[in-house]
Design a protein around this motif. Structure first.
Motif, PDB file in Angstrom:
ATOM      1  N   GLU A 176      -5.523 -16.688  21.421  1.00 16.14           N
ATOM      2  CA  GLU A 176      -4.741 -16.626  20.181  1.00 16.14           C
ATOM      3  C   GLU A 176      -5.189 -15.452  19.306  1.00 16.14           C
ATOM      4  N   GLU A 199      -2.857 -12.361  18.199  1.00 14.25           N
ATOM      5  CA  GLU A 199      -2.622 -12.069  16.782  1.00 14.25           C
ATOM      6  C   GLU A 199      -3.059 -10.659  16.404  1.00 14.25           C
ATOM      7  N   LYS A 246      -8.934 -20.942  24.450  1.00 12.83           N
ATOM      8  CA  LYS A 246      -7.624 -20.981  23.788  1.00 12.83           C
ATOM      9  C   LYS A 246      -7.662 -20.142  22.503  1.00 12.83           C
ATOM     10  N   THR A 247      -8.725 -20.290  21.769  1.00 13.18           N
ATOM     11  CA  THR A 247      -8.863 -19.558  20.505  1.00 13.18           C
ATOM     12  C   THR A 247      -8.926 -18.055  20.748  1.00 13.18           C
ATOM     13  N   LYS A 283     -11.322 -18.898  15.214  1.00  7.32           N
ATOM     14  CA  LYS A 283     -10.371 -17.803  15.449  1.00  7.32           C
ATOM     15  C   LYS A 283     -10.553 -16.696  14.418  1.00  7.32           C
ATOM     16  N   PHE A 303       0.398 -15.535  23.179  1.00  7.78           N
ATOM     17  CA  PHE A 303      -0.616 -16.375  23.784  1.00  7.78           C
ATOM     18  C   PHE A 303      -0.436 -16.424  25.303  1.00  7.78           C
TER      19      PHE A 303
END
Ligand SMILES: Cc1ncc(C[n+]2csc(CCOP(=O)(O)OP(=O)(O)O)c2C)c(N)n1
Ligand code: SF4
Lengths: 575, 283
Positions: free
Chosen positions: B29, B33, B25-26, B177, B4
């Protein structure tokens, strides 16, 4: 020897085929050719003509007097009969146009009947006509036969054979019936010349400069560039994207350029008007791009298929804000080839937008040349690559440098990030609003780069007298007609042409003091295909020099040699 | 491996509480990922509050003009189709100013992911109606309330046979997400419309307004069924579905251009010497 052949008829009758093939035959025979096209904005009907001037000396403009008129319809006869030269002849198919003429200048050649008789079909009437013209000129058929074989190689022996038979029948018939055909064309055998028009030359220049991406929205007369590059897409790996509009076209090209490809877009005035916002974006993000603006008469949709030089000041001033750009205006297909290469080089070297400012007259006119010298092309890669890239620990796309040129890396090629923004930004490419950075960035994009770019700009070309009393000046596609006009008058006067093909940054007088040439002349005239004398105004703004007068043509047609000579005569006689 | 933090950029200049924060933010992430390194990715944006997002993260960025995000993204992808390209836009940016480009990006099926921060208002220019503003909503420039029917981007995209059509909600980051990852993994053009409360200018479609209305589409919905998808896309009002509304597996533009099918344009070698033979074609 200097003959003019005009082929007139409706759109869709195949004038271009006849004209194009004849021009090729002449060029391969080593004769000099200049062709120009006059067509209406419609696919069928109307009146169009295709004109070929051929000579054993260089030719680069069109004349008004016609020596051989090929009339594919009755309309052509009524429109162009008055332009026939004293020994001129009109060839036509009386059966086809349903009317016969008895005057000695008329030569009835039943194109269709001859084609059918020769074993072909009515479609081959055009081949008969082409053969007939060669017969009238006293040339032979060998080169035409070769061209037929090349054209029809895919369609098979039989079609080619029938076309050859039709050509021969037309040829023989013409030789037999033409009693006043005393044209004196030299024997073939001269070195074959290359035949190319402005759009093709621009496309070829782009291809040979490594252009790999062309996005555009079709607009006459710029489309020829896209068509040329599309025809080479497969072989050389070029992506051609027909965008949904011109706004998209320029933005796509900028995306491709940002990603590391040499990219180009093109349009005519109205389409370029839509690109203007993107032009400014290119400047702010310092993304290299080449833009071909192939002018046609405006305002708005104007005369879609005709010619004008009225977008000079628009192109020069287009875009909001202040930034560096280059405007190149080729005068011949040869110049279009080299200047397109220069455009790609300068665009990448300085990370700026560069224009090829052409027009319909140049775009569609074919010229003969000895050849093109690929040794003159620049193939520099100005991007930051491999080792140079790896040795940099902190990369900043818009780094402030001494000469204003920031290191240009490509996204994804290294661990470095490439960040750019249409907002004012800092060295890293992130948006800012502080005054200090703004000043530095403006200096970088504009004030530091411009003087460097200006050094790359070539001065105008002087042709004719070294110490002229009379100077005719112009830019872009008027090159040919101005040069020939100088030849016409140079027996009697000290006359010269000043031709500008690199217009902005305006050429300095360091390499060649053209202002003193103008200053010493008794008469200076600016020749332009527009109503307001845009180049005159530019000249005055950049140098303070004011031409004595202007010769402006704004009827949508190019200058002809007789037309320009007549106007020049009127000015000169007042001296 | 990126985390992140690898995507940490400048500090956002958005209003406190803005729906853009959870989206940013999502996205970071989701990228971490999926193990996409910042330098391997390009995020393209136009102009607006949403369009500032790439500055607030680390990646290659082309922040262009209002509405012109998709053409730039298309050009980048065509030049280098090994690089993931995300286009970030506001609803005004891509449904208003750039509407035509959206239509054609969908038709092309260029493999670009379009994430729309749909706050149903023009944020950066202080609260005028956008194409998704609901009918009747009064603003400073719509004194009689917005008189045009609100655009339904989901229904429009389904109608155009867009290859991936989904809706997310900034208030349901976890689910969002998943949608972002699905979109990024999808082969083809993906439109992800993200409901994003603008706490400053949109006093109608607030977090509170959405809570109770927004629901996650269940497993019983078959996104490959276009008719069912169209029905889902038309739901708006008391119930607002989020999730993948429609998808198909049309070939992408990149796959259909023979010139770049195998190798990205920027990796292809070009021989100037070889091109010289083209001159012969003019004799
Ligand atoms: C060509 C052009 N027209 C108008 C603007 C002004 N402008 C900037 S952002 C914007 C709208 C922003 O709304 P939206 O795209 O929905 O994004 P948001 O700010 O709400 O995230 C407008 C009209 C501009 N920058 N460029
Ligand atoms: S104005 Fe609205 S969209 Fe813009 S930052 Fe503030 S809350 Fe967010």
């Amino acid at each position: 020897m200097d003959y003019t052949i005009r082929i007139g008829g409706e759109a869709g009758q195949g004038l271009q085929t006849i004209g194009g093939v004849l021009a090729k035959v002449f060029a391969r025979s080593g004769l000099h050719v200049f062709t120009h096209q006059d067509y209406m904005s419609r696919i069928r009907g109307g009146h169009n003509f295709y004109q070929i001037r051929l000579s054993d000396r260089e030719v680069m403009s069109s004349r008004e007097k016609v020596d051989i008129l090929i009339a594919l319809d009755l309309n052509t006869i009524s429109i162009h009969r008055g332009s026939l030269s004293e020994e001129g002849i009109i060839i036509y198919d009386a059966a086809f146009i349903k009317k016969g003429f008895d005057s000695p200048e008329f030569l009835n050649i039943p194109f269709e009947a001859i084609a059918v008789e020769a074993g072909g079909n009515r479609i081959m009437a055009n081949t008969v006509a082409t053969g007939a013209v060669l017969g009238i000129l006293g040339m032979d058929l060998n080169i035409f036969e070769d061209i037929i074989r090349e054209r029809f190689s895919k369609k098979g022996e039989e079609i080619a054979g029938k076309n050859i038979a039709s050509a021969r029948a037309g040829f023989d018939h013409a030789v037999k019936v033409c009693t006043r055909c005393d044209f004196a064309v030299p024997e073939p055998g001269g070195t074959p010349l290359m035949l190319i028009n402005g759009n093709e030359a621009t496309g070829l220049g782009a291809l040979m400069s490594g252009c790999r991406f062309y996005a555009a929205y079709p607009m006459t007369p710029s489309t020829g560039i896209m068509i040329f590059l599309a025809s080479k897409a497969k072989e050389y790996g070029i992506v051609i994207e027909q965008a949904e509009d011109e706004i998209s076209a320029i933005n796509m090209a900028l995306g491709a350029s940002f990603a590391g490809t040499r990219a180009m877009t093109g349009s005519s005035g109205g389409g370029f008007a839509l690109m203007v916002e993107g032009l400014s974006l290119a400047a702010m993000t310092e993304t290299p791009i080449v833009i071909a603006e192939v002018q046609r008469p405006g305002p708005a949709t104007g005369l879609p298929t005709r010619t004008e030089q009225a977008d000079l000041l628009f192109v020069l001033h287009a875009g909001h804000g202040e930034f560096a750009r280059v405007v190149l205006a080729p005068g011949t297909p040869e110049q279009a080839f080299y200047l397109t290469n220069k455009a790609f080089d300068l665009a990448e070297k300085y990370q700026i937008p560069v224009f090829i400012l052409s027009d319909q007259h140049l775009a569609d006119s074919e010229w003969t040349f000895r050849g093109l010298d690929t040794g003159r092309l620049r193939h520099n890669d100005y991007k930051l690559r491999s080792e140079a890239l790896e040795s940099i620990s902190v990369y900043k796309r818009h780094r402030l440098t001494e000469n204003g040129i920031s290191p240009m890396a490509v996204p994804g090629e290294s661990g470095h990030l490439i960040v750019t923004d249409s907002d004012e930004h800092d060295e890293e490419g992130h948006m800012i609003e502080d005054a200090e950075t703004r000043i530095k960035m403006t200096q970088k994009r504009l004030l530091k780069k411009l003087p460097l770019i200006r050094q790359e700009i070539e001065p105008p070309l002087l042709y004719g007298s070294e110490r002229p009393d009379i100077v005719i000046a112009g830019w872009g596609s008027t090159y040919g007609v101005m040069k020939e006009a100088v030849d016409v008058f140079s027996g009697d006067y000290a006359i010269a042409m000043l031709h500008f093909s690199e217009l902005y940054p305006f050429p300095s007088t360091e390499k060649f003091d053209y202002l003193s040439v103008l200053g010493n002349a008794r008469l200076s005239l600016c020749i332009e295909n527009n109503a307001t004398g845009q180049f005159s105004r530019l000249m005055r703004a950049e140098t303070g020099y004011k031409f004595d007068a202007g010769i402006n043509k704004y009827d949508g047609r190019p200058f002809t040699l007789e037309g320009l000579s007549g106007e020049l005569d009127a000015h000169i006689s007042k001296l | 491996m990126p985390t992140f933090q690898s995507y940490e950029g400048q500090t956002p200049a958005w209003c406190p509480g803005c729906g853009n924060f959870p989206i940013l933010k999502t996205l970071k992430e989701a990228l971490a990922e999926l193990e996409i390194e910042p330098h391997q990715l390009t995020v393209v944006s136009g102009i607006g509050q949403a369009a500032k997002l790439p500055h607030y993260m680390k990646c290659n960025t082309f922040n262009g003009l209002h509405g012109r995000t998709l053409p730039v993204a298309t050009g980048i992808r065509l030049a280098n189709h090994e690089m993931p390209v995300i286009a970030v836009a506001g609803d005004g940016d891509c449904y208003g100013e750039g509407g035509n480009h959206l239509l054609h990006a969908i038709r092309r099926n260029i493999n670009v992911k379009l994430f729309v921060h749909d706050n149903q208002v023009y944020g950066l220019t202080k609260g005028q109606a956008s194409p998704t503003t609901m009918e009747g909503v009064v603003t400073k420039t719509q004194p009689f309330g917005s008189l045009s029917e609100a655009l339904n981007p989901m229904a429009m995209a389904v109608a155009l046979d867009c290859s991936f059509v989904a809706r997310g909600f900034a208030g349901d980051a976890e689910f969002l997400k998943g949608l972002m990852k699905e979109a990024l993994n999808h082969k083809g053009f993906a439109l992800l419309d993200i409901l994003q409360p603008c706490v400053t200018f949109n006093k109608v479609n607030t977090y509170q307004w959405y809570s109770g209305r927004v629901y996650r589409i269940g497993d019983d919905h078959d996104p490959f069924d276009r008719i069912e998808a169209f029905k889902k896309a038309l739901e708006w009002g008391e119930k607002i579905p989020t999730g993948i509304i429609y998808r198909n597996s049309r070939p992408t533009l990149e796959e259909r251009i023979p010139v770049i099918k195998d190798t990205p344009l920027i990796k292809q070698r070009f021989s100037f010497k070889e091109a010289e033979k083209e001159i012969q074609g003019f004799y």
